[in-house]
Design a protein around this motif. Structure first.
Motif, PDB file in Angstrom:
ATOM      1  N   TRP A   1      60.729  46.307  75.515  1.00 52.37           N
ATOM      2  CA  TRP A   1      61.395  46.580  74.231  1.00 52.37           C
ATOM      3  C   TRP A   1      60.415  46.397  73.075  1.00 52.37           C
ATOM      4  O   TRP A   1      60.388  47.202  72.145  1.00 52.37           O
ATOM      5  CB  TRP A   1      62.609  45.662  74.036  1.00 52.37           C
ATOM      6  CG  TRP A   1      63.276  45.918  72.738  1.00 52.37           C
ATOM      7  CD1 TRP A   1      64.187  46.892  72.462  1.00 52.37           C
ATOM      8  CD2 TRP A   1      63.059  45.209  71.509  1.00 52.37           C
ATOM      9  NE1 TRP A   1      64.547  46.835  71.135  1.00 52.37           N
ATOM     10  CE2 TRP A   1      63.876  45.807  70.532  1.00 52.37           C
ATOM     11  CE3 TRP A   1      62.267  44.127  71.147  1.00 52.37           C
ATOM     12  CZ2 TRP A   1      63.915  45.356  69.215  1.00 52.37           C
ATOM     13  CZ3 TRP A   1      62.302  43.688  69.835  1.00 52.37           C
ATOM     14  CH2 TRP A   1      63.118  44.296  68.889  1.00 52.37           C
TER      15      TRP A   1
ATOM     16  N   ARG B   1      61.476  53.064  70.827  1.00 52.37           N
ATOM     17  CA  ARG B   1      62.571  52.090  70.646  1.00 52.37           C
ATOM     18  C   ARG B   1      62.454  51.388  69.300  1.00 52.37           C
ATOM     19  O   ARG B   1      63.451  51.137  68.627  1.00 52.37           O
ATOM     20  CB  ARG B   1      62.564  51.054  71.760  1.00 52.37           C
ATOM     21  CG  ARG B   1      62.999  51.597  73.094  1.00 52.37           C
ATOM     22  CD  ARG B   1      62.997  50.508  74.124  1.00 52.37           C
ATOM     23  NE  ARG B   1      63.364  51.027  75.420  1.00 52.37           N
ATOM     24  CZ  ARG B   1      63.358  50.303  76.512  1.00 52.37           C
ATOM     25  NH1 ARG B   1      63.006  49.040  76.479  1.00 52.37           N
ATOM     26  NH2 ARG B   1      63.700  50.844  77.663  1.00 52.37           N
ATOM     27  N   GLN B   2      61.228  51.069  68.901  1.00 54.89           N
ATOM     28  CA  GLN B   2      61.027  50.401  67.619  1.00 54.89           C
ATOM     29  C   GLN B   2      61.367  51.324  66.453  1.00 54.89           C
ATOM     30  O   GLN B   2      61.956  50.904  65.464  1.00 54.89           O
ATOM     31  CB  GLN B   2      59.583  49.899  67.503  1.00 54.89           C
ATOM     32  CG  GLN B   2      59.252  48.806  68.493  1.00 54.89           C
ATOM     33  CD  GLN B   2      60.184  47.615  68.353  1.00 54.89           C
ATOM     34  OE1 GLN B   2      60.369  47.102  67.260  1.00 54.89           O
ATOM     35  NE2 GLN B   2      60.765  47.172  69.457  1.00 54.89           N
TER      36      GLN B   2
ATOM     37  N   VAL C   1      70.005  43.503  70.647  1.00 55.44           N
ATOM     38  CA  VAL C   1      69.425  43.783  71.960  1.00 55.44           C
ATOM     39  C   VAL C   1      69.667  42.551  72.814  1.00 55.44           C
ATOM     40  O   VAL C   1      69.219  41.459  72.477  1.00 55.44           O
ATOM     41  CB  VAL C   1      67.917  44.076  71.850  1.00 55.44           C
ATOM     42  CG1 VAL C   1      67.313  44.286  73.223  1.00 55.44           C
ATOM     43  CG2 VAL C   1      67.653  45.256  70.935  1.00 55.44           C
TER      44      VAL C   1
END
Length: 143
Positions: A88, A94-95, A110
């Protein structure tokens, strides 16, 4: 004033949640919190915390000085908590999605499960009402 809300900043938080042995209760423990005016800094802090937790649970063999080259054998990948936290924290897509989510005013959460607990990384915008932000400086007293 229109009574709307004005973004005042962002809050990030890292929690551990799990059962307390022998009690049947599940508790949350705050591992860290951070407040900033920037969504980029909020996510940067969360990424750092994710990597910190991952390294405490299971040091990354590719970066650890004490792991010998013979131990660095490619094996069948088994998804585990430290690997998921690292994935992650290091995935640019995703960032980017996380940054857009909190910039648009939505909270981000998350949850990464482990054997005996779950780690929860979250960030959300902190807002003030328009009335509060407009009247931050008090009026001088009349003499």
């Amino acid at each position: 004033m229109n009574g709307g809300t004005v973004p005042a900043g962002y809050r990030s938080e890292v929690l551990a949640e799990g059962p307390v042995y022998g009690t049947g209760r599940v508790v949350r423990y705050v591992l860290g919190a951070f407040r900033t005016i920037s969504p980029v800094l909020a996510l940067r802090w969360l990424r750092g915390e994710a990597l910190r937790i991952a390294d405490r649970l299971d040091p990354d063999p590719s970066r650890s000085a004490w792991v010998r080259p013979a131990v660095r054998v490619v094996s069948v990948p088994v998804p585990d908590c430290p690997a998921r936290l690292r994935a992650w924290a290091t995935a640019p897509d995703r960032q980017r999605a996380a940054r857009e989510r909190i910039k648009n005013g939505h909270p981000l959460s998350v949850e990464v499960p482990d054997v005996d607990c779950a780690y929860i990384l979250s960030a959300w915008p902190v807002r003030l009402s328009a009335d509060e932000s407009a009247g931050t400086a008090p009026e001088p007293a009349a003499q």
